[in-house]
Design an enzyme around this catalytic site. Structure first.
Site, PDB file in Angstrom:
ATOM      1  N   LYS A 252      58.229  42.136 -14.001  1.00  0.00           N
ATOM      2  CA  LYS A 252      57.152  42.441 -12.832  1.00  0.00           C
ATOM      3  C   LYS A 252      58.055  41.530 -11.981  1.00  0.00           C
ATOM      4  CE  LYS A 252      54.075  44.660 -10.409  1.00  0.00           C
ATOM      5  NZ  LYS A 252      52.532  45.237 -10.258  1.00  0.00           N
ATOM      6  N   ASP A 257      53.673  43.377  -2.299  1.00  0.00           N
ATOM      7  CA  ASP A 257      52.808  44.773  -2.778  1.00  0.00           C
ATOM      8  C   ASP A 257      51.757  45.304  -1.823  1.00  0.00           C
ATOM      9  OD1 ASP A 257      52.090  47.034  -3.576  1.00  0.00           O
ATOM     10  OD2 ASP A 257      51.501  46.487  -5.100  1.00  0.00           O
ATOM     11  N   LYS A 264      46.624  48.635   0.194  1.00  0.00           N
ATOM     12  CA  LYS A 264      46.061  48.428  -0.082  1.00  0.00           C
ATOM     13  C   LYS A 264      45.065  47.408   1.205  1.00  0.00           C
ATOM     14  CE  LYS A 264      48.363  46.774  -3.355  1.00  0.00           C
ATOM     15  NZ  LYS A 264      47.383  46.766  -5.228  1.00  0.00           N
ATOM     16  N   ASP A 275      52.840  39.333  -6.416  1.00  0.00           N
ATOM     17  CA  ASP A 275      53.089  40.921  -7.100  1.00  0.00           C
ATOM     18  C   ASP A 275      54.357  40.107  -8.504  1.00  0.00           C
ATOM     19  OD1 ASP A 275      51.617  42.686  -8.246  1.00  0.00           O
ATOM     20  OD2 ASP A 275      52.717  43.795  -7.308  1.00  0.00           O
ATOM     21  N   ASP A 334      50.395  53.053  -5.256  1.00  0.00           N
ATOM     22  CA  ASP A 334      49.778  51.609  -5.522  1.00  0.00           C
ATOM     23  C   ASP A 334      49.853  50.950  -6.942  1.00  0.00           C
ATOM     24  OD1 ASP A 334      49.016  49.179  -4.951  1.00  0.00           O
ATOM     25  OD2 ASP A 334      46.937  49.120  -5.095  1.00  0.00           O
ATOM     26  N   GLU A 336      52.595  51.223  -8.745  1.00  0.00           N
ATOM     27  CA  GLU A 336      54.133  50.851  -9.067  1.00  0.00           C
ATOM     28  C   GLU A 336      54.713  50.263  -9.918  1.00  0.00           C
ATOM     29  OE1 GLU A 336      53.297  47.137  -8.049  1.00  0.00           O
ATOM     30  OE2 GLU A 336      52.647  49.060  -6.920  1.00  0.00           O
ATOM     31  N   ARG A 338      54.401  49.929 -13.120  1.00  0.00           N
ATOM     32  CA  ARG A 338      54.634  50.469 -14.173  1.00  0.00           C
ATOM     33  C   ARG A 338      56.330  51.485 -13.787  1.00  0.00           C
ATOM     34  NH1 ARG A 338      48.590  52.951 -14.145  1.00  0.00           N
ATOM     35  NH2 ARG A 338      48.772  50.999 -13.698  1.00  0.00           N
TER      36      ARG A 338
END
Length: 482
Positions: A252, A257, A264, A275, A334, A336, A338
């Site tokens: 990933k 993020d 967030k 991230d 959030d 995201e 996946r």
């Protein structure tokens, strides 16, 4: 009780070492004491390292002792060091493994980040440049092999940590792509980088990945980094790897993020530069296997972009179409990770892989479940899961297998698409893995959720380089199976 090496030093100092131990040193596991100008000993310093009770001596104790020794050497500003710890037999860890862990410990102790300081202090950088282990002459080959592997892992961790620690305005998707190109140039002949940009990604119909990238001004990159083992390495391993399918690692690569529209909380949002630690671990692992000259082909895939709020960003309720053709209702922007991973997992099918492992800082729920000790491991393939768990134990980069019962899939039902991107608060890390599993029917697959292990917060804030050791050890094991 003194180890054989300590006993030799004690005799050379005419009992001075034993006297110091008796008066000042408890021998508690991981404790250290630095002695200078010991009579009869030519070394400038002797570092005593506690190993605890003999009955409790285990691989974890040995690895902790190596880390304590390396840290003491760095603190003492030593330029070179020799560890005798690997020579101590330890049930559950061969000499090769002990030497490997010694090299990893030295690499961890000497890591220093100063890339974004205006005036980096050269004096703050560790002075330790040479590190060796002392073993019996008959054991030299095993020790050298372990040191070589450990050195490669340490360098891979170093790269992963630096990429993680760099701020999001510097470590962008383009920066990750450039890092892959640099690795391919450094290891020309075994590593090859291919970078796909927006138009090429669009041509592949990666609608899920692109929906996340759409919210940012930073252009996405899809990074393909291929390691092809040298024929000499395959032959040395008596491998038929030429005909064997590659192992694919998917990382990933969300370089920052914000959470998108489902933004967030501000308090620790700076840590969302981490991230992309899944991507960093893939690049670090590929660097390590290239240095070690692994006798097995490996492919790294990294979908890299930012997750930002804007007029073009995903909105809760949007429906997007993945590369696989499955439609996804986005209930939380959030979630995201996946969304970018699922298209990369579909892309992996073209390589007809022996196995695919994705690595991602995917869920806060995994941190709640496992804290910062174990990486979450999800897989329905028992052989793959067992191999990864064993690799984690061997390197002390541990993982814990989590459930993936089909009943959890029920939480991902959507009234408006084939699948929802979240399943609600219960078992959040499990439903995230269940989401990914829907895109992995063509090959053996495992998911590593590193949200709790990829970095530390607080005063020791920084990337850890995990799970590079686990991944490299797993790959070494697969290469040796041939």
């Amino acid at each position: 009780m003194l180890t054989p090496a300590a006993d030799i030093i004690d005799r050379a100092s005419e009992g001075q070492l034993r006297a110091v131990v008796k008066a000042e040193f408890s021998g508690k596991a991981g404790a250290t004491l630095v002695l200078r100008a010991l009579p009869g000993v030519t070394a400038q310093r002797v570092v005593l390292v506690g190993l605890g009770k003999e009955d409790d001596y285990a691989p974890a104790v040995h690895a902790a002792a190596e880390r304590a020794f390396a840290a003491a050497c760095v603190q003492a500003q030593a330029a070179d060091a020799v560890s005798t710890l690997a020579a101590n037999k330890c049930e559950g860890a061969t000499l090769r493994v002990r030497a490997r862990n010694a090299a990893i410990a030295a690499g961890q102790a000497t890591y220093h980040y100063d890339r974004t300081f205006g005036k980096a202090d050269p004096a703050a950088r560790p002075k330790l440049k040479k590190f060796a282990v002392s073993v019996a002459r008959a054991d030299t080959a095993q020790a050298q092999a372990g040191l070589r592997e450990g050195g490669g892992i340490a360098n891979g961790m170093d790269l992963a940590r630096t990429l993680g620690n760099l701020p999001g305005n510097l470590c962008t998707p383009a920066y990750l792509a450039d890092t892959a190109r640099s690795l391919a140039a450094e290891f020309k002949g075994t590593l090859k980088a291919e970078i796909l940009e927006r138009k090429q990604i669009e041509a592949l119909k990666m609608g899920s990945f692109l929906s996340v990238a759409r919210g940012s001004d930073e252009a996405p990159r899809f990074i393909v980094l291929k390691y092809t083992a040298k024929e000499s390495a395959k032959a040395a391993a008596k491998s038929k790897a030429k005909a064997r399918a590659p192992i694919v690692l998917v990382g990933k690569g969300i370089t920052f993020d914000s959470g998108g529209i489902s933004i967030k909380p501000a308090a620790t949002m700076d840590e969302m530069k981490y991230d992309m630690c899944g991507a960093a671990s893939v690049l670090g692992t590929l660097r390590a296997v290239a240095e070690i000259e692994l006798a097995h082909d490996v492919i790294g895939l990294i979908p890299a972009c930012e997750n930002m709020p804007s007029g073009r960003a995903n909105k809760p309720g949007d429906v997007v179409t993945s590369m696989s053709g499955q439609t996804i209702e986005i209930l939380n922007t959030d979630a995201e990770g996946r969304l970018v991973l699922c298209d990369a997992l579909t892309y992996a099918e073209r390589f007809k892989p022996a196995a695919v492992i994705d690595i991602a800082t995917l869920t806060g729920a995994c941190v709640v479940a496992l804290g910062h000790v174990n990486t979450g491991l999800f897989s329905k393939d028992d052989a793959l899961a067992d191999a990864l768990l064993a690799a984690g134990r061997d390197t002390l980069d541990t993982a814990w297998r989590m459930p993936m019962d089909d009943a959890y899939q029920e939480q991902l039902k959507s009234n408006f698409a084939d699948i929802a991107n979240i399943g609600g608060p219960p078992a959040g890390s499990v439903t995230a893995a269940c989401f990914l599993s829907r895109f992995t029917k063509a090959y053996p697959w495992a998911h590593l959720d590193i949200a709790g292990t990829a970095w530390r917060g607080g005063k020791d804030k920084g990337a850890t380089g995990r799970p590079v050791p686990l991944l490299v050890q797993y790959l070494l094991g697969q290469a040796q199976k041939a």
